[in-house]
Design a protein around this motif. Sequence first.
Motif, PDB file in Angstrom:
ATOM      1  N   ASP A   1      29.743  58.564  31.179  1.00 14.23           N
ATOM      2  CA  ASP A   1      30.355  57.964  32.357  1.00 14.23           C
ATOM      3  C   ASP A   1      30.915  56.597  31.968  1.00 14.23           C
ATOM      4  O   ASP A   1      30.175  55.720  31.503  1.00 14.23           O
ATOM      5  CB  ASP A   1      29.337  57.805  33.485  1.00 14.23           C
ATOM      6  CG  ASP A   1      28.857  59.144  34.013  1.00 14.23           C
ATOM      7  OD1 ASP A   1      29.605  60.125  33.896  1.00 14.23           O
ATOM      8  OD2 ASP A   1      27.728  59.205  34.537  1.00 14.23           O
ATOM      9  N   VAL A   2      32.217  56.402  32.167  1.00 16.19           N
ATOM     10  CA  VAL A   2      32.891  55.192  31.711  1.00 16.19           C
ATOM     11  C   VAL A   2      33.397  54.397  32.911  1.00 16.19           C
ATOM     12  O   VAL A   2      34.015  54.965  33.821  1.00 16.19           O
ATOM     13  CB  VAL A   2      34.059  55.527  30.770  1.00 16.19           C
ATOM     14  CG1 VAL A   2      34.780  54.253  30.323  1.00 16.19           C
ATOM     15  CG2 VAL A   2      33.556  56.296  29.562  1.00 16.19           C
ATOM     16  N   THR A   3      33.121  53.106  32.917  1.00 16.38           N
ATOM     17  CA  THR A   3      33.631  52.200  33.946  1.00 16.38           C
ATOM     18  C   THR A   3      34.503  51.140  33.299  1.00 16.38           C
ATOM     19  O   THR A   3      34.347  50.807  32.124  1.00 16.38           O
ATOM     20  CB  THR A   3      32.494  51.505  34.718  1.00 16.38           C
ATOM     21  OG1 THR A   3      31.715  50.741  33.806  1.00 16.38           O
ATOM     22  CG2 THR A   3      31.619  52.517  35.432  1.00 16.38           C
ATOM     23  N   LEU A   4      35.414  50.603  34.100  1.00 18.54           N
ATOM     24  CA  LEU A   4      36.295  49.524  33.669  1.00 18.54           C
ATOM     25  C   LEU A   4      36.054  48.317  34.562  1.00 18.54           C
ATOM     26  O   LEU A   4      36.010  48.438  35.784  1.00 18.54           O
ATOM     27  CB  LEU A   4      37.759  49.950  33.769  1.00 18.54           C
ATOM     28  CG  LEU A   4      38.797  48.854  33.504  1.00 18.54           C
ATOM     29  CD1 LEU A   4      38.847  48.525  32.017  1.00 18.54           C
ATOM     30  CD2 LEU A   4      40.165  49.274  34.007  1.00 18.54           C
ATOM     31  N   GLN A   5      35.897  47.131  33.949  1.00 16.90           N
ATOM     32  CA  GLN A   5      35.751  45.893  34.699  1.00 16.90           C
ATOM     33  C   GLN A   5      36.964  45.002  34.442  1.00 16.90           C
ATOM     34  O   GLN A   5      37.434  44.875  33.320  1.00 16.90           O
ATOM     35  CB  GLN A   5      34.478  45.154  34.288  1.00 16.90           C
ATOM     36  CG  GLN A   5      34.207  43.907  35.118  1.00 16.90           C
ATOM     37  CD  GLN A   5      32.920  43.199  34.718  1.00 16.90           C
ATOM     38  OE1 GLN A   5      32.417  43.390  33.609  1.00 16.90           O
ATOM     39  NE2 GLN A   5      32.377  42.396  35.608  1.00 16.90           N
ATOM     40  N   ASN A   6      37.465  44.388  35.509  1.00 17.09           N
ATOM     41  CA  ASN A   6      38.618  43.501  35.428  1.00 17.09           C
ATOM     42  C   ASN A   6      38.147  42.071  35.167  1.00 17.09           C
ATOM     43  O   ASN A   6      37.435  41.497  35.980  1.00 17.09           O
ATOM     44  CB  ASN A   6      39.413  43.559  36.739  1.00 17.09           C
ATOM     45  CG  ASN A   6      40.529  42.540  36.785  1.00 17.09           C
ATOM     46  OD1 ASN A   6      41.028  42.100  35.753  1.00 17.09           O
ATOM     47  ND2 ASN A   6      40.924  42.153  37.978  1.00 17.09           N
ATOM     48  N   LEU A   7      38.557  41.494  34.051  1.00 14.53           N
ATOM     49  CA  LEU A   7      38.221  40.109  33.728  1.00 14.53           C
ATOM     50  C   LEU A   7      39.437  39.199  33.834  1.00 14.53           C
ATOM     51  O   LEU A   7      39.382  38.043  33.417  1.00 14.53           O
ATOM     52  CB  LEU A   7      37.633  40.020  32.312  1.00 14.53           C
ATOM     53  CG  LEU A   7      36.412  40.898  32.021  1.00 14.53           C
ATOM     54  CD1 LEU A   7      35.920  40.651  30.610  1.00 14.53           C
ATOM     55  CD2 LEU A   7      35.309  40.641  33.030  1.00 14.53           C
ATOM     56  N   LEU A   8      40.525  39.710  34.389  1.00 18.10           N
ATOM     57  CA  LEU A   8      41.742  38.926  34.547  1.00 18.10           C
ATOM     58  C   LEU A   8      41.633  37.948  35.705  1.00 18.10           C
ATOM     59  O   LEU A   8      40.769  38.068  36.572  1.00 18.10           O
ATOM     60  CB  LEU A   8      42.933  39.841  34.816  1.00 18.10           C
ATOM     61  CG  LEU A   8      43.500  40.637  33.646  1.00 18.10           C
ATOM     62  CD1 LEU A   8      44.641  41.494  34.133  1.00 18.10           C
ATOM     63  CD2 LEU A   8      43.973  39.721  32.545  1.00 18.10           C
ATOM     64  N   GLY A   9      42.562  37.014  35.744  1.00 18.67           N
ATOM     65  CA  GLY A   9      42.681  36.119  36.878  1.00 18.67           C
ATOM     66  C   GLY A   9      43.458  36.719  38.019  1.00 18.67           C
ATOM     67  O   GLY A   9      43.681  36.055  39.037  1.00 18.67           O
ATOM     68  N   GLN A  10      43.924  37.957  37.896  1.00 19.93           N
ATOM     69  CA  GLN A  10      44.700  38.639  38.922  1.00 19.93           C
ATOM     70  C   GLN A  10      44.043  39.975  39.274  1.00 19.93           C
ATOM     71  O   GLN A  10      43.310  40.533  38.465  1.00 19.93           O
ATOM     72  CB  GLN A  10      46.117  38.928  38.425  1.00 19.93           C
ATOM     73  CG  GLN A  10      46.921  37.730  38.007  1.00 19.93           C
ATOM     74  CD  GLN A  10      48.340  38.140  37.675  1.00 19.93           C
ATOM     75  OE1 GLN A  10      48.941  38.997  38.310  1.00 19.93           O
ATOM     76  NE2 GLN A  10      48.893  37.521  36.648  1.00 19.93           N
ATOM     77  N   PRO A  11      44.358  40.497  40.458  1.00 17.62           N
ATOM     78  CA  PRO A  11      43.933  41.870  40.754  1.00 17.62           C
ATOM     79  C   PRO A  11      44.622  42.852  39.804  1.00 17.62           C
ATOM     80  O   PRO A  11      45.732  42.594  39.328  1.00 17.62           O
ATOM     81  CB  PRO A  11      44.403  42.087  42.202  1.00 17.62           C
ATOM     82  CG  PRO A  11      44.638  40.724  42.748  1.00 17.62           C
ATOM     83  CD  PRO A  11      45.041  39.868  41.594  1.00 17.62           C
ATOM     84  N   VAL A  12      43.984  43.954  39.524  1.00 19.33           N
ATOM     85  CA  VAL A  12      44.510  44.987  38.640  1.00 19.33           C
ATOM     86  C   VAL A  12      44.646  46.287  39.428  1.00 19.33           C
ATOM     87  O   VAL A  12      43.799  46.620  40.249  1.00 19.33           O
ATOM     88  CB  VAL A  12      43.592  45.190  37.417  1.00 19.33           C
ATOM     89  CG1 VAL A  12      43.975  46.438  36.649  1.00 19.33           C
ATOM     90  CG2 VAL A  12      43.657  43.984  36.498  1.00 19.33           C
ATOM     91  N   GLY A  13      45.720  47.024  39.166  1.00 22.49           N
ATOM     92  CA  GLY A  13      45.945  48.290  39.850  1.00 22.49           C
ATOM     93  C   GLY A  13      46.681  48.139  41.152  1.00 22.49           C
ATOM     94  O   GLY A  13      46.600  49.009  42.020  1.00 22.49           O
ATOM     95  N   THR A  14      47.441  47.054  41.311  1.00 27.35           N
ATOM     96  CA  THR A  14      48.183  46.804  42.535  1.00 27.35           C
ATOM     97  C   THR A  14      49.289  45.801  42.247  1.00 27.35           C
ATOM     98  O   THR A  14      49.164  44.965  41.343  1.00 27.35           O
ATOM     99  CB  THR A  14      47.266  46.258  43.643  1.00 27.35           C
ATOM    100  OG1 THR A  14      48.024  45.987  44.817  1.00 27.35           O
ATOM    101  CG2 THR A  14      46.572  44.979  43.195  1.00 27.35           C
ATOM    102  N   GLU A  15      50.369  45.889  43.027  1.00 21.50           N
ATOM    103  CA  GLU A  15      51.448  44.910  42.899  1.00 21.50           C
ATOM    104  C   GLU A  15      51.367  43.828  43.966  1.00 21.50           C
ATOM    105  O   GLU A  15      51.884  42.727  43.778  1.00 21.50           O
ATOM    106  CB  GLU A  15      52.813  45.607  42.998  1.00 21.50           C
ATOM    107  CG  GLU A  15      53.197  46.371  41.757  1.00 21.50           C
ATOM    108  CD  GLU A  15      54.597  46.949  41.854  1.00 21.50           C
ATOM    109  OE1 GLU A  15      55.475  46.461  41.126  1.00 21.50           O
ATOM    110  OE2 GLU A  15      54.795  47.869  42.663  1.00 21.50           O
TER     111      GLU A  15
END
Length: 772
Positions: free
Chosen positions: A95-109
């Motif tokens: 089971d693989v998860t992804l965590q966002n460490l960016l300063g912006q939201p990911v997966g949206t414009e």
Amino acid sequence: MKLIRRLGALFALAAAAACTDAPGAFDPAGIPAPEPPLAALQCTVTVARGEMRCGEAAPLGGGLGDVMVGGQGTYVQLRSANSKYDSIARVYSMDVTLQNLLGQPVGTEDGTTPAGIRIFFYTPPAASAGSGSVELNNPDGTDIFTEAGQPYFLYPDVLAAYERTAPKAWKFDVAPGVESFSFQVYVSARVPNEQGVLRWTREKGDVVSRDLFTVWGTGPNDIWAAGSGVMMYNNGTRWVVIPGDWKGVVEIHGSATDDVWAVGGGYGEIHHFDGRRWSLVPAINENWSAVWAGAPDNAYVVGSAWGNVIRWNGTGWDTVFPHAYGRSFYDVWGFGENDVFLTGGWWNAATQRNDNFVWHWDGTAWDSTAMPAGQGIGSMWGSSRTELYGVGGTGNIQRFDGTSWTRVGAGVTSFPLRQIWGSGPNDIWAVGGYTGGAEAAVVHWDGVAWTAVETGAPGSVLGVYSPNPDKVYLVGRRGMIHRRSGGKWAGETSGSQDWIGGVAAVSEGDVITAECGGLKRNTGPGGSWQTIYATTDCLEKVWITPGASQIFAVGNVEATFPRVGVVVRWDGAQWSRTVFPDVAYLHGVWGLDATHVYAVGYGYDDSTGNQIPHVYRWDGSTWTEMPTGQPTGQLAGVWGTSPDDLWVVGSMVLRWDGETWTRQYVHEWADSYSDVWGTGPDDVFLAGGRVAHWNGTAWSSIYPRLNYQGTGVWGTGPNDVYVVGSQTLHWNGSAWTEVNIETAASLMDIGGVSARHVWAVGQGGVVMRGRR
């Protein structure tokens, strides 16, 4: 990765590190040179151990085109769990998860509308030890990323900063002779500001300057801390700031890494973390004071305003105690579903004091436990129901042995104790100190005696957490975080009251800051901060001509009372200083060029005491006042497009047309504004109690949060605008999104030289650098 021509502005994120540009149909003219290429994510799965490890691989080659950036542990984090190999079916799954460490939201414009996140295989899985074939078993599809036919897994989530996706099963057909196999993957996802800052780093100062009331975790690599408008997380490496509408969290507790509760006072604030993200959990309005969670379906929350106690049953709240006037609950602690303690006090009108109590739930009924008179307990911790400890009041430490409470550790400290925590029955810490005081109270039980411990903490301690005897975390005023490790105490933050009010970027790595005490400059990379102008004045804002050939900074003279405004100027050869006796404070400075520089602030009418707004212009040789015609008010920010189009803001908004000032009415409520910036006469942004925009015809405004205060605004164009303050926002031309700027310090100013190189400064002496 899809070509930009086909999908529009598509952002591709390497799951371990950045890569160079991939071939594409996008015209690269005008795009800044990319930063040095980093490596793709090389993942290796060891079959027998059921373990996936990911690290950097060789750089991804390619020509100019779509930009890919990333970094495992820097921009994203891939994690695997529940790994197993079915030797009969010859299938390895995890089971693989992804965590966002960016300063912006990911997966949206736009920050809210899902666009999907796809993890694609740049190289297919292949045996790296042993022999035999390895094939991906269950991809969600194939598409053109860097080349045709690349398989991918689709995650439909929109991830705010530090949020995680739901787990997704990855399966591989693995021959029996394969001991380990490897592959390279990238993450392809849209972000709101595709050409802008992706990561913020702290160059100096504290990551947080707000009061921290509580700290808790499940171990040394899973720690939460929170307080006044802030939530922070430490994965064992560093503290990061979790974006969200945090008002005043006073206690955190949970039963597991994916079952964490945070409660706060005054707003009925109850948050829950499910392992992926924090969310508000509706409940009755109460000044919540404490939480204890024994299991995902058994969590207690207690209140101090109306004496409410509610219990989470896994799907909703049960009322344990209905509210009662004069009753307050201070803390809750338990050892299981049928073994829960509550502490509090009840106002006794006859004696005009609180009668303190402790109640216990045995699975059938609530019963009180006897306490010494006048000894209230504000915080509890225990390793068992016969080893329960509580603290509260001046040097008060109590122990419950299963039958009665007894005071222990008498005389070990004369300071008030606020919280207690331990890693075991022979390792217990109690902390406190006077509110706002410079002295911390830290005492320790080692199984033999209670002793006072000198930690070097710079002020009173409000929270403590100890995952094991070698690790202790203390939190307190002004973002103080103090840690014990290896038998030594050290500050992870300074708890500083310093602040930096202004910033001006000379180039990508060259920046000047304004603060009380003068101007500092760092020419980087790897450079140190040098004082370029030292003073006893308190400087608030700075503006420079190209290359910093001339520098202007404004503030006030702190050595006088009442205060007077001051401007310091570097003319390319020497510094000069001008004092404005009629002005108490100069808050803003900005210029078109070296002969059109404007300073704004306010003074006082000696006869009435009213504030009087002031605007001054530097013409290259002298400062001249530009009377506003406004009888009262104050000014804080200035910006314009020409000598005949100037905007000033403060308790009012004024516009200069070359001859007269005209007052602008932005909103029906009298909001005040701290800063102004724009791209032209018909595109002006204001930062203050609201964020406002002028389109040449009308004003529009947003109110990001309750008690929001914007203090600085800056951008590179109409589709790239930042507002900083108690919350950082970014405008991409169509929507405002919250930015995780990697600090919980309140920011005062922002500036830069391009969309990919931005600086922000603020309280705690913090300097944050944002880059692509």
